[in-house]
Design an enzyme around this catalytic site. Structure first.
Site, short mmCIF file in Angstrom:
data_model
loop_
_atom_site.label_atom_id
_atom_site.label_comp_id
_atom_site.label_asym_id
_atom_site.label_seq_id
_atom_site.Cartn_x
_atom_site.Cartn_y
_atom_site.Cartn_z
N PHE A 31 0.86 -1.19 0.00
CA PHE A 31 0.00 0.00 0.00
C PHE A 31 0.89 1.23 0.00
O PHE A 31 1.78 1.36 0.85
CB PHE A 31 -0.92 0.02 1.23
CG PHE A 31 -1.91 1.14 1.18
CD1 PHE A 31 -3.07 1.03 0.40
CD2 PHE A 31 -1.69 2.34 1.86
CE1 PHE A 31 -3.99 2.07 0.32
CE2 PHE A 31 -2.60 3.39 1.78
CZ PHE A 31 -3.75 3.24 1.01
N ASP A 69 9.29 2.46 1.12
CA ASP A 69 8.17 3.20 1.67
C ASP A 69 8.13 2.91 3.16
O ASP A 69 7.69 1.84 3.59
CB ASP A 69 6.88 2.76 0.98
CG ASP A 69 5.65 3.44 1.55
OD1 ASP A 69 5.73 4.02 2.64
OD2 ASP A 69 4.59 3.38 0.89
N LYS A 85 3.18 9.77 8.35
CA LYS A 85 2.53 9.26 9.57
C LYS A 85 3.21 9.78 10.86
O LYS A 85 3.01 10.92 11.24
CB LYS A 85 2.44 7.74 9.53
CG LYS A 85 1.36 7.24 8.54
CD LYS A 85 1.12 5.76 8.71
CE LYS A 85 0.11 5.19 7.74
NZ LYS A 85 -1.28 5.40 8.13
C1 LIG Z 1 3.17 2.13 3.72
C2 LIG Z 1 2.23 3.25 3.44
N1 LIG Z 1 2.51 4.10 2.43
C3 LIG Z 1 1.70 5.13 2.13
C4 LIG Z 1 0.56 5.38 2.85
C5 LIG Z 1 -0.31 6.54 2.49
O1 LIG Z 1 -0.14 7.54 3.42
P1 LIG Z 1 -1.21 8.74 3.50
O2 LIG Z 1 -2.51 8.13 3.91
O3 LIG Z 1 -0.62 9.69 4.50
O4 LIG Z 1 -1.29 9.34 2.13
C6 LIG Z 1 0.24 4.52 3.91
C7 LIG Z 1 -1.00 4.74 4.68
O5 LIG Z 1 -1.53 3.86 5.32
C8 LIG Z 1 1.09 3.44 4.21
O6 LIG Z 1 0.82 2.60 5.22
#
Ligand SMILES: Cc1ncc(COP(=O)(O)O)c(C=O)c1O
Length: 405
Positions: free
Chosen positions: A140, A225, A254
């Site tokens: 994700f 990520d 986050k």
């Molecule tokens: C690994 C990862 N990348 C990206 C995101 C997306 O982040 P945002 O919701 O701040 O756009 C998330 C959100 O859960 C995530 O867990």
């Protein structure tokens, strides 16, 4: 006028776009790892705003940084730089592999920047044929159209018209499936070193090292990520620091703002040089309020006693979960690291994570799910021991409630 509006959960259904299905309660106040709803009922927070409230609610260092900055300067946009942004960037550079920082407002935006940079880097250096991006099933990366298409669940990106192209998906923790896809036309491989939304699935060391080697072999950038795994959550500032595998680009969000929206992309000077003036940007990215709060969060979290404390708390979580499981036999395993843990439901309870989540809320506990089979815990990194123990008592009641049907 705001004072005359009766705020109830029903109002959500009247005035909000229905893309979320929030819980029936409306929290109004939080302190540390406790939260209170409109009716004054108290909850223990094992969810941390989905791995965001790294220092709990209203941590004094963050409140004080926000208030101090609020009295000085809120916003300029990127026609000028600002002191909090540069201080935060310096600290991120000092504490990681990175030499350059780009600020965004969310995880998705940080990933969007990373993916665009990878494409531009490849175009500049190797030509237009090098544009393939490889990511992994169950990953994700956010909800912009580019990041959600790169993410490993087609269901999230289907139904919005033509998708960005040259994106392929390999199987996580399966190097052979990556080998079958990667070539000289690959510009980047993006992965979470510990998959979050996909079910709290740790990347095996051999796999992560293998991805690094393949990226080197084919001149592809390795993008980590760390939006969910970063900023102390696994007991190191970033999860990559548990290993010798260093990415070319790392994204973080986050926990970085501890609850104030901010994201960042970290990389090397050479790679960064390909995002020249005007190639990418954001009105709010590097906003002084966000950066002041994130600086305070980073200062507070990036301390040996806090990071070691995360690992101590993990032990307590695992002990408590093992004790609950001994009595009730609902999990097959508990996986993850630090304060990002997933209790995997056994065959009898497979597919029922939401029932556990709802029963937990009934018992006064915020938990999370990570897919249908995993109950996820992502609490504050400094959650007091007493709150863990009390939270686990409530969780045990929730487990019993689900078992009783
Ligand atoms: C690994 C990862 N990348 C990206 C995101 C997306 O982040 P945002 O919701 O701040 O756009 C998330 C959100 O859960 C995530 O867990």
């Amino acid at each position: 006028m705001a004072e005359h509006i009766q705020v109830t959960r029903a109002l959500f259904d009247e005035v909000m776009v229905p893309n979320y299905a929030p819980a029936p309660i409306i929290p109004v106040r939080g302190q540390g790892s406790r939260v209170w709803d409109q009716a004054g009922r108290e909850y223990i927070d094992f969810a941390g705003g989905i791995a965001v409230n790294a220092l709990g609610h209203c941590h004094p260092a963050l409140v004080s940084a926000l208030k101090a900055q609020a009295d000085k300067l809120w916003h300029l946009s990127n026609v000028m730089t600002n002191e909090p942004a540069l201080r935060l960037a310096q600290k991120l550079v000092d504490s990681t592999f990175a030499e350059k920082v780009y600020f965004a407002n969310s995880g998705a935006e940080a990933n969007e920047a990373a993916l665009k940079l990878a494409r531009r880097w490849a175009l500049d250096k190797f030509g237009a044929q090098k544009q393939q991006i490889i990511s992994f099933g169950k990953s994700f990366h956010g909800r912009t159209f580019f990041t959600v298409t790169v993410g490993g669940q087609a269901a999230y990106s289907d139904g919005f018209g033509p998708k960005p192209g040259a994106i392929d998906h390999a199987e996580y923790n399966n190097l052979e499936s990556l080998k079958a896809l990667i070539s000289d036309n690959t510009c980047a491989v993006i992965l979470e070193p510990l998959q979050g939304e996909g079910g709290i699935i740790p990347g095996e060391l051999e796999f992560l090292q293998g991805v690094r080697d393949l990226c080197n072999q084919f001149n592809a950038l390795m993008i980590y990520d760390e939006v969910q795994s970063g900023v102390g959550r696994t007991g190191k500032l970033y999860a990559y620091m548990h290993t010798n595998v260093v990415p070319d680009i790392l994204t973080t969000a986050k926990s970085l703002g501890g609850g104030f929206p901010i994201g960042a992309m970290l990389t090397t000077t050479e790679i960064a040089s390909h995002l020249k003036v005007g190639t990418h940007g954001s009105t709010y990215g590097g906003n002084p309020l966000a950066c002041a709060v994130a600086e305070a969060a980073l200062d507070t979290i990036n301390q040996p006693e806090v990071l070691n404390g995360v690992l101590e708390r993990e032990k307590l979580f695992r002990r408590e979960l093992a004790a609950i499981n001994e009595k009730h036999n609902v999990f097959s395993t508990v996986r993850g690291q630090g304060m990002l843990l997933g209790a995997v439901l056994n065959d009898e309870f497979k597919g029922r994570s939401r029932d556990f989540f709802l029963a937990s809320a009934d018992q006064g506990l915020f938990a999370l799910v990570a897919g249908p089979d995993v109950i996820r815990f992502a609490p504050s990194l400094v959650i007091p021991e007493a709150d863990i123990i009390e939270g686990m008592k409530r969780f045990e009641k929730a487990v019993a409630q689900v078992k009783q049907g």
